[in-house]
Design an enzyme around this catalytic site. Structure first.
Site, PDB file in Angstrom:
ATOM      1  N   ASP A  48     -25.689  -1.453  94.917  1.00 15.18           N
ATOM      2  CA  ASP A  48     -25.531  -2.237  93.693  1.00 15.18           C
ATOM      3  C   ASP A  48     -25.117  -3.646  94.078  1.00 15.18           C
ATOM      4  O   ASP A  48     -24.209  -3.835  94.888  1.00 15.18           O
ATOM      5  CB  ASP A  48     -24.487  -1.622  92.754  1.00 15.18           C
ATOM      6  CG  ASP A  48     -24.719  -2.036  91.304  1.00 15.18           C
ATOM      7  OD1 ASP A  48     -25.178  -1.202  90.519  1.00 15.18           O
ATOM      8  OD2 ASP A  48     -24.461  -3.216  90.978  1.00 15.18           O
ATOM      9  N   ASP A  83     -29.332  -7.327  98.009  1.00 20.90           N
ATOM     10  CA  ASP A  83     -30.305  -7.562  96.953  1.00 20.90           C
ATOM     11  C   ASP A  83     -31.619  -6.894  97.329  1.00 20.90           C
ATOM     12  O   ASP A  83     -32.355  -7.379  98.184  1.00 20.90           O
ATOM     13  CB  ASP A  83     -30.498  -9.069  96.766  1.00 20.90           C
ATOM     14  CG  ASP A  83     -31.453  -9.424  95.645  1.00 20.90           C
ATOM     15  OD1 ASP A  83     -32.061  -8.505  95.057  1.00 20.90           O
ATOM     16  OD2 ASP A  83     -31.606 -10.627  95.353  1.00 20.90           O
ATOM     17  N   TYR A 181     -39.717  -7.378  80.210  1.00 21.19           N
ATOM     18  CA  TYR A 181     -39.274  -6.034  80.612  1.00 21.19           C
ATOM     19  C   TYR A 181     -40.400  -5.016  80.473  1.00 21.19           C
ATOM     20  O   TYR A 181     -40.623  -4.189  81.364  1.00 21.19           O
ATOM     21  CB  TYR A 181     -38.074  -5.654  79.752  1.00 21.19           C
ATOM     22  CG  TYR A 181     -37.511  -4.277  79.984  1.00 21.19           C
ATOM     23  CD1 TYR A 181     -36.818  -3.972  81.151  1.00 21.19           C
ATOM     24  CD2 TYR A 181     -37.648  -3.290  79.014  1.00 21.19           C
ATOM     25  CE1 TYR A 181     -36.284  -2.701  81.347  1.00 21.19           C
ATOM     26  CE2 TYR A 181     -37.107  -2.025  79.200  1.00 21.19           C
ATOM     27  CZ  TYR A 181     -36.434  -1.734  80.367  1.00 21.19           C
ATOM     28  OH  TYR A 181     -35.903  -0.481  80.564  1.00 21.19           O
ATOM     29  N   LYS A 185     -42.025  -2.818  83.481  1.00 20.24           N
ATOM     30  CA  LYS A 185     -41.962  -1.359  83.463  1.00 20.24           C
ATOM     31  C   LYS A 185     -43.353  -0.735  83.438  1.00 20.24           C
ATOM     32  O   LYS A 185     -43.557   0.356  83.985  1.00 20.24           O
ATOM     33  CB  LYS A 185     -41.130  -0.881  82.273  1.00 20.24           C
ATOM     34  CG  LYS A 185     -39.636  -1.178  82.426  1.00 20.24           C
ATOM     35  CD  LYS A 185     -39.065  -0.569  83.698  1.00 20.24           C
ATOM     36  CE  LYS A 185     -37.553  -0.627  83.746  1.00 20.24           C
ATOM     37  NZ  LYS A 185     -36.998  -0.076  85.010  1.00 20.24           N
TER      38      LYS A 185
END
Length: 317
Positions: A48, A83, A181, A185
Site C-alpha cells: 500500500d 508505487d 474509472y 475498469k
C-alpha cells in the site's frame, strides 16, 4: 505451515504454503483480502502506498498496520510500500515476495482511487491519474509476476500461479460521473482475458472480480446503499464478504478457472457473461447507410436490452 487463527474458526487452510501479494492492502477490500489469505495459511506481501482517496500523498502506516495485525494473529506478512504503477515499484513487489518468502504464487491487483467528474468537467490529469493507478497498476504487477513465472517454467519448476484482478460494475455497465474509472475498469477486463490466454502455458490462471462493498471509494458516492445495518443484522456491504471468493480464486483449488469475471456482493456470487454475438444480418454485399440503419433497427428490436448505466435516470424520470 500454520496460518493465523480466524475469528469465526471457519478456515480450511486452503492457501497453506502459498505466498500472496495484495496491492492496495492497507485499507478496505485489500485489507480484508490480506487478512483472509493469512487466515487460510498464506504468507502475505502487504502493498500500500498509503495515498488519500484521490491519490494524493503517501504513508507507509496503513500497510504496516495490516502486516502487524496479521502477525498478531499468528500469520506471516511483510510490507511493500512502493508505487505499483511504476516499473520499479511493480518489480520490487515481486522481489519483496521472493526475498522474504522464497516464492510467489498469487497476485491480487486491488489498488486504486477515484477522481469523479462528469465528462465535460473531467480534465486530462484526473483522467490520466485514474487510468494510471487502476489499469497501469494492474498491468505492471501482472507483467513482472508473469515474467517470474515464465522463468520458473523454463527452469523446470512449473508454477501453479494465480492473478486476481479487480474490475467493477462501472467497467461492465458504465457509471455516470465516472468516465475515467469506468474506462479503466473495462480495460482491466480486457487485460484479464488476454493474460488468461497468454499465461496459461506458464501455469498461471487469471480472473477478475467486480466487488460491491463499503470502502473509502464507495461510502461517500453511494452513501445510502453502503450504510451499515442495524446491530446484529448481516452487513451485506462489508468488504470481508468479497474476500472468500478472492481467496478461492487465489488458491490452487481454482485450477481450470481462468479468463472469468465474477461479481461478489454480500452473500451473492455471480458469473458475469460478457459480449457475445446477438442478432445478426448478412446481406452478402455492401450496405447503403439507409439499408444498414434499417437492419440495425430490426436487429435491436430482437436483441436483449443493455443493463442500465449506474446513476443513469430511468426513462420518464
Amino acid at each position: 505451515m500454520g496460518g493465523m487463527t480466524a475469528r469465526d474458526g471457519g478456515t480450511t487452510g486452503i492457501c497453506c504454503g502459498r505466498v500472496v501479494a495484495v496491492t492496495g492492502a492497507g485499507r478496505g477490500l485489500g485489507r480484508a483480502h490480506a487478512l483472509a489469505f493469512a487466515a487460510e495459511g498464506a504468507r502475505v506481501v502487504v502493498n500500500d502506498l498509503g495515498a488519500g482517496p484521490d491519490g494524493a500523498g503517501s504513508s507507509a502506516a496503513p500497510a504496516h498496520e495490516v502486516a502487524a495485525e496479521i502477525r498478531a494473529r499468528g500469520g506471516e506478512a511483510v510490507v511493500h510500500d512502493g508505487d505499483i504503477a511504476t516499473a520499479q515499484g511493480a518489480a520490487s513487489l515481486v522481489a519483496t515476495a521472493l526475498e522474504a518468502f522464497g516464492r510467489l504464487d498469487t497476485v491480487v491487483n486491488n489498488a486504486g482511487f477515484l477522481r469523479d467528474r462528469m465528462l465535460v468537467n473531467l480534465d486530462e490529469d484526473d483522467w490520466n491519474a485514474v487510468l494510471r493507478v487502476h489499469l497501469t497498476g494492474h498491468f505492471l504487477p501482472l507483467r513482472y509476476a508473469a515474467a517470474h513465472w515464465r522463468a520458473e517454467t523454463r527452469a523446470g519448476r512449473a508454477p501453479d500461479a494465480r492473478i486476481v484482478n479487480t474490475t467493477s460494475g462501472a467497467g461492465l455497465l458504465g457509471s455516470v460521473g465516472q468516465g475515467n474509472y469506468a474506462a479503466a475498469k473495462a480495460g482491466i477486463v480486457g487485460l484479464t482475458l488476454v493474460a488468461a490466454a497468454e499465461l496459461a502455458r506458464y501455469g498461471v490462471r487469471v480472473n477478475a472480480v467486480a466487488p460491491a462493498a463499503r470502502t473509502r471509494m464507495t461510502e461517500a458516492v453511494f452513501a445510502e446503499t453502503m450504510a451499515a445495518p442495524a446491530a446484529g443484522a448481516f452487513d451485506a456491504m462489508a468488504p470481508d464478504n468479497v474476500s472468500p471468493l478472492v481467496v478461492w480464486l487465489g488458491s490452487a483449488a481454482s485450477a481450470g478457472v481462468t479468463g472469468r469475471v465474477f461479481e461478489a456482493e454480500g452473500g451473492r456470487v455471480t458469473v458475469m457473461e460478457g459480449w457475445r454475438p446477438g442478432p445478426t444480418a448478412d446481406r452478402g454485399a455492401r450496405w447503403t447507410p439507409a439499408q444498414a440503419g434499417e437492419a440495425a433497427v430490426r436487429l435491436l428490436a430482437a436483441a436483449e436490452p443493455p443493463g442500465r448505466v449506474y446513476g443513469a435516470r430511468a426513462e420518464g424520470e
